[in-house]
Design a protein around this motif. Structure first.
Motif, PDB file in Angstrom:
ATOM      1  N   TYR A  40       0.798  -1.224   0.070  1.00  0.00           N
ATOM      2  CA  TYR A  40      -0.008   0.030   0.029  1.00  0.00           C
ATOM      3  C   TYR A  40       0.853   1.181  -0.164  1.00  0.00           C
ATOM      4  N   PHE A  41       1.803   1.309   1.073  1.00  0.00           N
ATOM      5  CA  PHE A  41       2.535   2.650   0.918  1.00  0.00           C
ATOM      6  C   PHE A  41       3.537   2.728  -0.255  1.00  0.00           C
ATOM      7  N   LEU A  42       3.920   1.663  -0.841  1.00  0.00           N
ATOM      8  CA  LEU A  42       4.818   1.848  -2.061  1.00  0.00           C
ATOM      9  C   LEU A  42       4.036   2.190  -3.270  1.00  0.00           C
ATOM     10  N   ALA A  43       2.924   1.744  -3.348  1.00  0.00           N
ATOM     11  CA  ALA A  43       2.095   2.019  -4.445  1.00  0.00           C
ATOM     12  C   ALA A  43       1.698   3.301  -4.139  1.00  0.00           C
ATOM     13  N   TRP A  75      -9.602  -5.846   3.792  1.00  0.00           N
ATOM     14  CA  TRP A  75      -9.468  -4.499   3.731  1.00  0.00           C
ATOM     15  C   TRP A  75      -8.068  -3.853   3.412  1.00  0.00           C
ATOM     16  N   LEU A  76      -7.012  -4.520   3.828  1.00  0.00           N
ATOM     17  CA  LEU A  76      -5.568  -4.130   3.519  1.00  0.00           C
ATOM     18  C   LEU A  76      -5.411  -4.470   1.857  1.00  0.00           C
ATOM     19  N   HIS A  83      -3.914   3.137  14.002  1.00  0.00           N
ATOM     20  CA  HIS A  83      -4.406   4.387  13.663  1.00  0.00           C
ATOM     21  C   HIS A  83      -3.164   5.552  13.268  1.00  0.00           C
ATOM     22  N   LYS A  84      -2.162   5.170  13.684  1.00  0.00           N
ATOM     23  CA  LYS A  84      -1.086   5.976  13.251  1.00  0.00           C
ATOM     24  C   LYS A  84      -0.647   5.517  11.838  1.00  0.00           C
ATOM     25  N   LEU A  85      -0.996   4.270  11.371  1.00  0.00           N
ATOM     26  CA  LEU A  85      -0.660   4.012  10.129  1.00  0.00           C
ATOM     27  C   LEU A  85      -1.849   4.315   8.980  1.00  0.00           C
ATOM     28  N   PHE A  86      -2.821   3.849   9.420  1.00  0.00           N
ATOM     29  CA  PHE A  86      -4.290   4.270   8.729  1.00  0.00           C
ATOM     30  C   PHE A  86      -5.276   4.952   9.613  1.00  0.00           C
ATOM     31  N   GLU A 103     -13.263   3.308  10.706  1.00  0.00           N
ATOM     32  CA  GLU A 103     -14.357   3.627  10.237  1.00  0.00           C
ATOM     33  C   GLU A 103     -14.275   2.763   8.680  1.00  0.00           C
ATOM     34  N   GLU A 104     -13.494   1.941   8.286  1.00  0.00           N
ATOM     35  CA  GLU A 104     -13.219   1.442   6.950  1.00  0.00           C
ATOM     36  C   GLU A 104     -13.142   0.026   7.336  1.00  0.00           C
ATOM     37  N   CYS A 105     -12.439  -0.471   8.032  1.00  0.00           N
ATOM     38  CA  CYS A 105     -12.361  -1.999   8.306  1.00  0.00           C
ATOM     39  C   CYS A 105     -13.292  -2.368   9.175  1.00  0.00           C
TER      40      CYS A 105
END
Length: 432
Positions: free
Chosen positions: A22-25, A113-114, A56-59, A64-66
């Protein structure tokens, strides 16, 4: 070679690999995630608790999404014998306040979700494909992966991430990690039992939407060091129990034997009564600790998550996700510099070392050896604790002083005083 070349190939669609993807893309790199299952999380069952603040610090506001099951406001530990339980329990409304503490989540929902986030960020996900081994050039730098039983023989990349979980066969076949020993790998079996939400809340004394986690120690693992747990979901209860593979071999037990022990316990029978089994499965977990972590950085390649042994008690999923994040930061810098050497990719190791990930693992580096040095610890001291509680609770026709001496002799007959202090001292030297 006519195959498309990628900036990064990720072998494995678990929390570590998908977080890195995710972070690379998101930062514009061309990423391919290869997963042997038909979807992310296909080979997993049951659920886990996820640390809210870490995630929460990452996403931000991930809840609210997962799809989260319950907000954990009740945490307990049970020291168990075959007919009794000595429990410690903590409940607090503070645990229900944002940014919260823990959520129980189904693994399949977390992984999906990820995977969706990684795909929306631009990563390509390829399912039903199995990576056999890493490909190297004549300078011993990883340049791609070779597939197993597929028409597409190989995929090529500047950098490879191995995120294929515990007992990483890709790393072993590629000569990057030694074979994992039975002492450093635990096998856990899980069963999910469906019950109506209101029944669960009544039996566990929970408010609607709130959940509990209970750690089980002693009796469930048949005299060996190991653990079990109960996780509460919206409309189901997840039981799991396990110990090292070496202990299973020594005991002549299979994992289901331990699960049946838990289910037949009088204080658990009443919690799951009337429930229906809807999932059953097992999982390997690396538990060798700090000293069992393999070399994580190689030329053109890094190892993340369970594949790198980055598991520490309750922090399995979160350590995996953060290792994926740190790998993404290091790999992005390497791509910008077009330098995929060990020296340049070592930023990944540096970020891990400076973070809670490696600091926690290092602080408890002796835990695995301690469990081998005191193989009876969980069972014996659970029995001693329960016996002490029983004797204190029971009313005898004798003076209090005589009763104290009676209880003392009863407990020290189970373990001599000097041996108790020796075990305490060994434990204190490990816990930091």
């Amino acid at each position: 070679m006519t195959e498309k070349k990628y900036d990064v190939i990720v072998a494995g669609a678990g929390p570590a690999g998908l977080t890195a993807a995710y972070f690379l893309a998101r930062d514009g790199l061309n990423v391919l995630v290869i997963e042997r299952g038909p979807c992310a999380g296909a080979k997993n069952c049951g659920g886990v608790s996820i640390m809210a603040e870490h995630t929460h610090k990452l996403f931000p506001n991930f809840w609210e999404e997962c799809i989260c099951e319950r907000l954990i406001t009740d945490q307990s530990y049970w020291l168990m014998t075959e007919d009794s339980v000595l429990s410690s329990r903590f409940q607090s409304t503070q645990l229900a306040a944002a940014p919260y503490n823990r959520f129980s989540v189904k693994r399949v929902n977390l992984y999906k979700w990820l995977a969706d986030k990684a795909a929306k960020a631009g990563a390509q996900l390829l399912f039903n494909h199995t990576v056999e081994q890493v490909l190297f050039n004549d300078k011993n730098q990883a340049v791609g992966v070779q597939m197993l039983d597929t028409d597409k023989n190989s995929f090529w990349s500047d950098i490879t991430i191995l995120a294929d979980g515990a007992n990483s066969l890709v790393a072993e076949r590629s000569g990057l990690s030694p074979r994992v020993t039975p002492e450093d790998m635990s096998l856990y079996v899980k069963e999910t039992i469906a019950l109506p939400a209101n029944i669960i809340e009544e039996r566990f004394n929970l408010l609607p939407g709130q959940g509990a986690i209970i750690g089980l120690i002693g009796y469930p693992t048949a005299g060996f060091n190991g653990t079990g747990s109960i996780h509460i979901f919206k409309e189901s209860i997840n039981l799991n129990v396990g110990m090292s593979v070496a202990n299973f071999a020594q005991a002549g037990l299979n994992p289901n034997d331990l699960l049946e022990r838990i289910k037949k316990h009088p204080y658990i029978q009443r919690l799951i009564a009337g429930g229906e089994t809807i999932e059953y499965g097992g999982a390997l977990i690396p538990e060798g600790g700090f000293y069992a972590i393999p070399q994580l950085v190689h030329s053109g390649l890094v190892i993340v998550g369970d594949a790198g042994g980055l598991v520490n008690g309750t922090h399995g999923i979160n350590l995996a996700m953060w290792s994926g994040f740190y790998a993404a930061k290091a790999l992005y810098r390497a791509k910008i510099k077009r330098d995929y050497s060990v020296n340049n990719l070592s930023l990944y190791s540096k970020l891990l070392t400076e973070s809670f990930v490696m600091q926690d693992l290092k602080a408890n580096a002796g835990a695995a050896k301690l469990m081998r040095d005191i193989p009876y610890a969980f069972d014996l001291y659970s029995r001693m604790a329960n016996e002490t509680a029983y004797q204190i609770s029971r009313v005898y026709p004798m003076p209090k002083r005589a009763k104290r001496m009676f209880v003392y002799k009863k407990i020290t007959s189970m373990q001599p005083v000097l041996k108790i202090f020796s075990d305490i001292w060994k434990t204190l030297k490990v816990i930091r």
